[in-house]
Write an enzyme that holds these catalytic residues in place. Structure first.
Site, PDB file in Angstrom:
ATOM      1  N   SER A   1       0.427   6.002 -41.612  1.00 47.88           N
ATOM      2  CA  SER A   1       0.691   4.559 -41.510  1.00 47.88           C
ATOM      3  C   SER A   1       2.027   4.181 -40.888  1.00 47.88           C
ATOM      4  O   SER A   1       2.733   3.304 -41.384  1.00 47.88           O
ATOM      5  CB  SER A   1       0.571   3.886 -42.876  1.00 47.88           C
ATOM      6  OG  SER A   1      -0.728   3.954 -43.320  1.00 47.88           O
TER       7      SER A   1
ATOM      8  N   ASP B   1      -2.978   0.122 -46.143  1.00 49.66           N
ATOM      9  CA  ASP B   1      -1.723   0.692 -45.657  1.00 49.66           C
ATOM     10  C   ASP B   1      -0.582  -0.299 -45.844  1.00 49.66           C
ATOM     11  O   ASP B   1       0.530   0.053 -46.246  1.00 49.66           O
ATOM     12  CB  ASP B   1      -1.843   1.046 -44.165  1.00 49.66           C
ATOM     13  CG  ASP B   1      -3.041   1.926 -43.880  1.00 49.66           C
ATOM     14  OD1 ASP B   1      -3.614   2.470 -44.830  1.00 49.66           O
ATOM     15  OD2 ASP B   1      -3.402   2.068 -42.693  1.00 49.66           O
TER      16      ASP B   1
HETATM   17  C1  GLA Z   1      -6.698   3.280 -41.705  1.00 48.03           C
HETATM   18  C2  GLA Z   1      -6.761   1.770 -41.948  1.00 48.03           C
HETATM   19  C3  GLA Z   1      -6.913   1.462 -43.443  1.00 48.03           C
HETATM   20  C4  GLA Z   1      -8.043   2.247 -44.066  1.00 48.03           C
HETATM   21  C5  GLA Z   1      -7.967   3.726 -43.673  1.00 48.03           C
HETATM   22  C6  GLA Z   1      -9.168   4.493 -44.131  1.00 48.03           C
HETATM   23  O1  GLA Z   1      -5.531   3.807 -42.271  1.00 48.03           O
HETATM   24  O2  GLA Z   1      -5.604   1.149 -41.462  1.00 48.03           O
HETATM   25  O3  GLA Z   1      -7.094   0.073 -43.622  1.00 48.03           O
HETATM   26  O4  GLA Z   1      -9.283   1.698 -43.729  1.00 48.03           O
HETATM   27  O5  GLA Z   1      -7.835   3.902 -42.273  1.00 48.03           O
HETATM   28  O6  GLA Z   1      -9.209   4.543 -45.500  1.00 48.03           O
END
Ligand code: GLA
Length: 384
Positions: free
Chosen positions: A129, A175
């Site tokens: 993230s 995230d």
């Molecule tokens: C990415 C997205 C999140 C979530 C994950 C999977 O990180 O940004 O919102 O959906 O994938 O869990």
């Protein structure tokens, strides 16, 4: 002062002279379990971690926003808040900041011009993230500069809107909420429908080990958005607002009416929601054996039903599972198609597990993988 804070302060001074009015820090996150459930109004169990993005900012008297990427050979770009904010393909690194300010303005925030320097320690494309943390740190810095009084949850929602409406990734809220609301020493059990975050204490002797596969996610917005559309189609066929509201009996009853791919996607989401709630309980009880089983099932479901893992990552997860044994577990973390694997284990197993990974796994370049030993950390804050 951390080396990263010193770095961003020095870069700010060299580019703009003097000191920033504030530095916002927002952490990356690792998701322990609950993958692709957030945009289905379901449950997730992430923890904020020690790697972070810093946004150092100083208010300007005009409407100009000047941005310096302290990590990218001092790349710079500027734009005017009174002109429509657009993505900049020649400085694509700045698009998360642009998108965040776009979302804040669209949400009614009165922004001010600023000089901004950005630096971070989150490996990009690793499923930890970096983008959400950049948006949340940007939101927090402009919240402080312009005195907007936005809550951490409000910043998280705007950061999600930045990715969905500006970047074109129709992500959920996990995230951004983890980065905004993380608590030191705790994972967060998040109900993505109500946005309630329940802190779950990480047991003292439990280690979070993150292994970067070295397979960097490319442009996977298309595959991500496709999974989301399949889930929405399944929910519609089942006659529920979101897959959160479905159970396995409903899904089986609707099997004939569902496209087989949508059936499999929905089965992942329905079972993953149950696993996430069970994992929250297991973590609370310090039951590492149960956690390990749930993580193994989660990985298998991402592999077989949601089709977001890759064979080398499956092998890395198996290697970790074998090395960890019964007390703990491993699974791919994040959106998929590359990125990182998260492993939970008793602290005294860490050395042996790292040795196994180093002996048995190589990145696509033939290198040993980067391994991070992380603590659950606090969410967004202002350093100055
Ligand atoms: C990415 C997205 C999140 C979530 C994950 C999977 O990180 O940004 O919102 O959906 O994938 O869990």
């Amino acid at each position: 002062m951390t080396p990263l804070e010193r770095h961003v302060r020095e870069a700010f001074a060299a580019a703009f002279g003097g000191a920033p009015d504030c530095i916002a820090r927002a952490p990356g996150r690792v998701n322990l379990i609950g993958e692709h459930t957030d945009y289905n109004d379901g449950f997730v169990l992430p923890a904020a971690i020690g790697v972070e993005t810093l946004v150092a900012a100083r208010r300007r008297p005009d409407r100009q926003v000047n941005i310096l990427a302290a990590d990218m050979d001092g790349a710079r770009t500027s734009f005017d808040l009174d002109q429509p904010i657009l993505p900049d393909p020649s400085h694509s690194w700045s698009n998360y900041l642009r998108g965040m300010l776009f979302a804040m303005q669209a949400g009614g925030s009165e922004l001010c011009g600023a000089d901004v320097a950005v630096a971070g320690s989150i490996p990009r494309g690793s499923g930890l993230s970096s983008s959400a943390s950049f948006c949340v740190a940007t939101g927090s810095a402009f919240n402080a500069l312009a005195g907007l009084g936005l809550s951490a949850t409000a910043i998280a929602r705007l950061a999600q809107a930045a990715e969905c409406d500006f970047v074109g990734m129709r992500c959920g809220i996990m995230d951004q909420l983890a980065s905004a609301c993380g608590q030191e020493g705790h994972a967060l059990l998040i109900d993505c429908r109500t946005l309630a975050c329940e802190p779950v204490a990480m047991p003292q002797d439990l280690a979070i080990v993150i292994v970067q596969s070295g397979i960097v996610r490319g442009l996977v917005h298309g595959a991500y958005n496709e999974r989301r559309a399949q889930c929405e189609q399944a929910a519609q066929t089942l006659g529920v607002a979101a897959l959160r509201d479905a159970d396995m009996a409903m899904l089986k009853a609707a099997k004939e009416r569902l496209d087989p791919l949508c059936f499999a996607r929905a089965r992942h989401v329905i079972t993953e929601n149950d696993r996430t709630l069970a994992a929250g309980k297991a973590l609370n009880a310090g039951d590492l054996a149960a956690l390990g089983r749930l993580m193994a099932q989660s990985h298998a479901s991402m592999r077989d039903d949601f089709a977001i893992t890759l064979p080398p990552i499956d092998r890395l997860v198996e290697l970790l599972q074998d090395a960890i044994g019964e007390k703990g577990g491993a699974r791919m973390t994040g959106g998929g198609f590359g990125g990182a694997v998260v492993a939970l284990m008793q602290s005294d197993r860490v050395g042996a597990v790292i040795d196994s990974v180093n002996a048995g796994y190589r990145t696509p370049n033939g290198d040993r993988p980067t391994i991070m030993i992380e603590q659950a950390s606090a969410g967004v804050s202002l350093l100055a």
